[in-house]
Design a protein around this motif. Structure first.
Motif, PDB file in Angstrom:
ATOM      1  N   UNK A 191       0.732  -1.358   0.217  1.00 31.09           N
ATOM      2  CA  UNK A 191      -0.057  -0.302   0.251  1.00 31.09           C
ATOM      3  C   UNK A 191       0.768   1.133  -0.527  1.00 31.09           C
ATOM      4  N   UNK A 192       2.067   1.620   0.889  1.00 26.85           N
ATOM      5  CA  UNK A 192       2.948   3.094   1.000  1.00 26.85           C
ATOM      6  C   UNK A 192       3.230   2.815  -0.191  1.00 26.85           C
ATOM      7  N   UNK A 193       3.865   2.047  -0.933  1.00 29.20           N
ATOM      8  CA  UNK A 193       3.803   2.419  -2.492  1.00 29.20           C
ATOM      9  C   UNK A 193       3.321   2.587  -3.105  1.00 29.20           C
ATOM     10  N   UNK A 194       2.304   1.989  -3.496  1.00 28.83           N
ATOM     11  CA  UNK A 194       1.385   2.694  -4.430  1.00 28.83           C
ATOM     12  C   UNK A 194       0.444   4.000  -4.309  1.00 28.83           C
ATOM     13  N   UNK A 195       0.465   4.283  -2.680  1.00 28.09           N
ATOM     14  CA  UNK A 195       0.769   5.244  -2.298  1.00 28.09           C
ATOM     15  C   UNK A 195       1.732   6.834  -2.868  1.00 28.09           C
ATOM     16  N   UNK A 196       2.862   6.736  -2.810  1.00 24.30           N
ATOM     17  CA  UNK A 196       3.703   6.881  -3.416  1.00 24.30           C
ATOM     18  C   UNK A 196       4.006   7.121  -4.535  1.00 24.30           C
ATOM     19  N   UNK A 197       3.033   6.019  -5.835  1.00 23.16           N
ATOM     20  CA  UNK A 197       3.295   5.747  -7.231  1.00 23.16           C
ATOM     21  C   UNK A 197       1.822   7.186  -6.999  1.00 23.16           C
ATOM     22  N   UNK A 198       1.440   7.766  -6.727  1.00 19.88           N
ATOM     23  CA  UNK A 198       0.271   8.468  -6.622  1.00 19.88           C
ATOM     24  C   UNK A 198      -0.893   7.377  -6.145  1.00 19.88           C
ATOM     25  N   UNK A 199      -1.183   6.886  -6.043  1.00 21.03           N
ATOM     26  CA  UNK A 199      -2.390   6.122  -5.106  1.00 21.03           C
ATOM     27  C   UNK A 199      -2.874   7.093  -4.689  1.00 21.03           C
ATOM     28  N   UNK A 200      -4.534   7.290  -3.682  1.00 20.79           N
ATOM     29  CA  UNK A 200      -5.535   7.308  -3.070  1.00 20.79           C
ATOM     30  C   UNK A 200      -5.349   7.723  -1.347  1.00 20.79           C
ATOM     31  N   UNK A 201      -5.044   5.980  -0.969  1.00 18.61           N
ATOM     32  CA  UNK A 201      -5.174   6.291  -0.146  1.00 18.61           C
ATOM     33  C   UNK A 201      -5.604   4.554   0.230  1.00 18.61           C
ATOM     34  N   UNK A 202      -5.926   3.497   0.858  1.00 16.70           N
ATOM     35  CA  UNK A 202      -5.478   1.911   1.568  1.00 16.70           C
ATOM     36  C   UNK A 202      -6.274   1.729   2.276  1.00 16.70           C
TER      37      UNK A 202
END
Length: 292
Positions: A191-202
């Motif tokens: 999740x953290x890596x996806x949010x660092x790519x621009x994801x908006x949450x977990x």
């Protein structure tokens, strides 16, 4: 746009198998006090598959009423019947939910066109923000990124929970969808890596047990502070693995019972955590600083 740590809330039950309404209220207050940014009610972790239709709607209604506008409430309203999903989504809207989470239809294995028509029909039938939910490990059917791109052109389809754990695929979604379309992680370890790519949450299972840390990691990751986000996430990494030693929500509900958040009760065909995994989950709780 709803952002941050969105707990995939467990549904507490009494020893006789009924919904434990006082415990549900207590869980909601616990999350609000702990900094959780939003609640997902009656998703996979909330045992949506074993609640009756009326129980499903009642839990959504109670969560909305107890939250009382303090944080967003996303209602799980997916089904493998389009008619049923429309009805549940309408009930969630009537209850006052802020958005709905709709899983890819399971068991009947629709084609990509079938998935498109399913979600399009729900979006056109009920005027509420809707978040798609792709979890092929459970549904077997896997919604392609191209199908998501077709659906994001529908006004009230506002995001997707990507539970594939595939960061390359998630990055592609983030890059190809409009800026006002939210890509959420449905996989705690990545999740953290996806949010660092621009994801908006977990949309998080781990947040049931470590709400403050999951919320902090989400805030840091969304702000782009990779080092700090990973540092916080590393403290709860044992939970990301320990809470999935058996199918969700078996381990997380057992863990929640160990720290006094609910009774140790889960509905068939799910069963209590197998004895062989008790020490594994207890160690994850200890290593994450949750239980002494």
């Amino acid at each position: 746009m709803i952002t941050g740590s969105l707990v995939a809330l467990i549904t507490p039950m009494t020893q006789d198998g009924h919904i434990d309404k006082p415990k549900l209220d207590a869980l909601i207050e616990h999350h609000i006090a702990s900094g959780t940014h939003g609640i997902v009610a009656v998703g996979t972790t909330g045992e949506s598959a074993t609640l009756t239709y009326d129980e499903h709607a009642d839990v959504i209604r109670q969560v909305v009423q107890t939250v009382n506008g303090r944080i967003p409430v996303i209602a799980g309203t997916g089904a493998n019947s389009t008619h049923e999903a429309i009805d549940l989504t309408q009930r969630a809207k009537d209850a006052g939910a802020d958005a709905c989470l709709l899983v890819v239809p399971y068991y009947n294995r629709p084609t990509q066109e079938g998935m498109y028509q399913h979600f399009k029909a729900i979006a056109e039938a009920v005027d509420i923000p809707q978040i798609l939910y792709n979890v092929p490990g459970r549904t077997v059917a896997d919604m392609s990124n191209d199908t998501v791109l077709r659906l994001c052109g529908i006004a009230n389809i506002v995001g997707i929970k990507d539970a594939t754990g595939d960061l390359v695929r998630g990055k592609d979604l983030i890059e190809r969808t409009p800026d006002d379309f939210a890509v959420y992680s449905g996989d705690d370890p990545t999740a953290v890596d996806l949010m660092l790519l621009g994801g908006k949450g977990n949309i998080s299972v781990t947040a049931n047990i470590a709400p403050q840390a999951v919320a902090q990691a989400a805030e840091l990751a969304i702000a782009g502070d990779a080092d700090a986000a990973h540092k916080v996430d590393q403290t709860i990494a044992p939970l990301h693995s320990g809470l999935f030693v058996e199918p969700n929500p078996i381990p997380v509900k057992w863990a929640a019972a160990q720290i006094g958040l609910c009774e140790q009760k889960i509905r068939l065909p799910l069963t209590d955590l197998s004895d062989q995994y008790h020490e594994t989950v207890l160690k994850a709780l200890k290593d994450s600083g949750i239980k002494g």
